[in-house]
Design an enzyme around this catalytic site. Structure first.
Site, PDB file in Angstrom:
ATOM      1  N   ASP A 114      -1.784  -1.104   5.708  1.00  0.00           N
ATOM      2  CA  ASP A 114      -1.909  -0.474   6.984  1.00  0.00           C
ATOM      3  C   ASP A 114      -3.400  -0.413   7.394  1.00  0.00           C
ATOM      4  OD1 ASP A 114      -2.043   3.252   6.969  1.00  0.00           O
ATOM      5  OD2 ASP A 114      -1.831   1.738   5.196  1.00  0.00           O
ATOM      6  N   ASP A 121       0.124   5.234   1.100  1.00  0.00           N
ATOM      7  CA  ASP A 121      -0.175   6.031   2.191  1.00  0.00           C
ATOM      8  C   ASP A 121      -0.267   5.408   3.446  1.00  0.00           C
ATOM      9  OD1 ASP A 121      -0.676   8.912   0.786  1.00  0.00           O
ATOM     10  OD2 ASP A 121      -1.671   7.327  -0.237  1.00  0.00           O
ATOM     11  N   ASP A 123       1.042  -1.374  -0.005  1.00  0.00           N
ATOM     12  CA  ASP A 123      -0.006   0.006  -0.076  1.00  0.00           C
ATOM     13  C   ASP A 123       1.068   1.154  -0.112  1.00  0.00           C
ATOM     14  OD1 ASP A 123      -2.495   1.570   0.447  1.00  0.00           O
ATOM     15  OD2 ASP A 123      -1.923   1.756   2.514  1.00  0.00           O
TER      16      ASP A 123
END
Length: 219
Positions: A170, A13, A11
């Protein structure tokens, strides 16, 4: 822990880069221009991975079904375009991690829900991404995460079977997408976590508290 891995997908950001300072500043500018007090970065950080929905939610308590949401979203987008890499930076340990992956002859790439309107320029501007072999944005496929399509597209671009890839993210939707794509998943607990720091229920195959912890899992 992970056997026969040929690629690692990340991922963006909250996993590779800390973009919260620029995302927060872009939406906070909208507050101050309307005579509202500025909010601290800590107010925006947990929802930075949710893009416009998260930022406008924090700044204005606005949900996507609000009639003014599309107009404010575009204003936020314009603000963000002007400062995408002004204060955005890689999390500590990420450059070393990516260098180590290349040294291990592992390919790596990015799968994000951030649209290519932003993902393309950002990854081209930051030297961090010079060795990435796949960049998939939120509008690169007909579906975004938690749908598996973006992860499967990245594996296709790399020419590697999904089960030979690991996906690191996240947010719970990252883990859901990886499971649906048949990829082992790793939860990055140092990231934004969508404002819900309890990751035990996500069902990830492993968790890492720092980027460097991933190398331990690969050995």
């Amino acid at each position: 822990m992970f056997l026969n891995v040929q690629a690692v997908l990340f991922d963006l950001d909250g996993t590779l880069i800390d973009s919260a300072p620029d995302l927060g500043a872009a939406v906070d500018q909208m507050r101050t221009q309307r005579g509202m007090p500025s909010l601290p970065l800590d107010a925006y950080r947990p929802m930075a991975g949710a893009g416009a929905r998260g930022m406008l939610g924090v700044a204005f308590g606005m949900t996507p079904d609000h009639p003014e949401f599309p107009e404010l979203r575009e204003e936020f987008f314009r603000n963000y375009e002007q400062r995408m890499t002004r204060t955005t930076h890689a999390f500590a340990g990420v450059p070393q991690l990516l260098e180590a992956l290349v040294g291990l002859s592992l390919q790596w790439g990015v799968v994000t829900n951030k649209s290519m309107r932003f993902t393309g320029p950002l990854t081209r501007e930051m030297p961090l991404f010079s060795t990435a072999r796949a960049i998939v944005g939120g509008d690169s496929t007909p579906h975004s995460k938690p749908h598996p399509a973006p992860l499967l597209e990245a594996a296709r671009q790399l020419g590697i079977e999904p089960r030979r890839c690991i996906y690191v993210g996240d947010d719970e939707r990252d883990i859901v997408a990886a499971r649906a794509a048949g990829m082992p998943s790793v939860a990055a607990t140092y990231g934004y976590l969508g404002g819900t720091p309890q990751v035990d229920g996500w069902g990830a195959d492993a968790c890492i508290a720092s980027p460097q912890d991933l190398l331990t899992l690969l050995k």
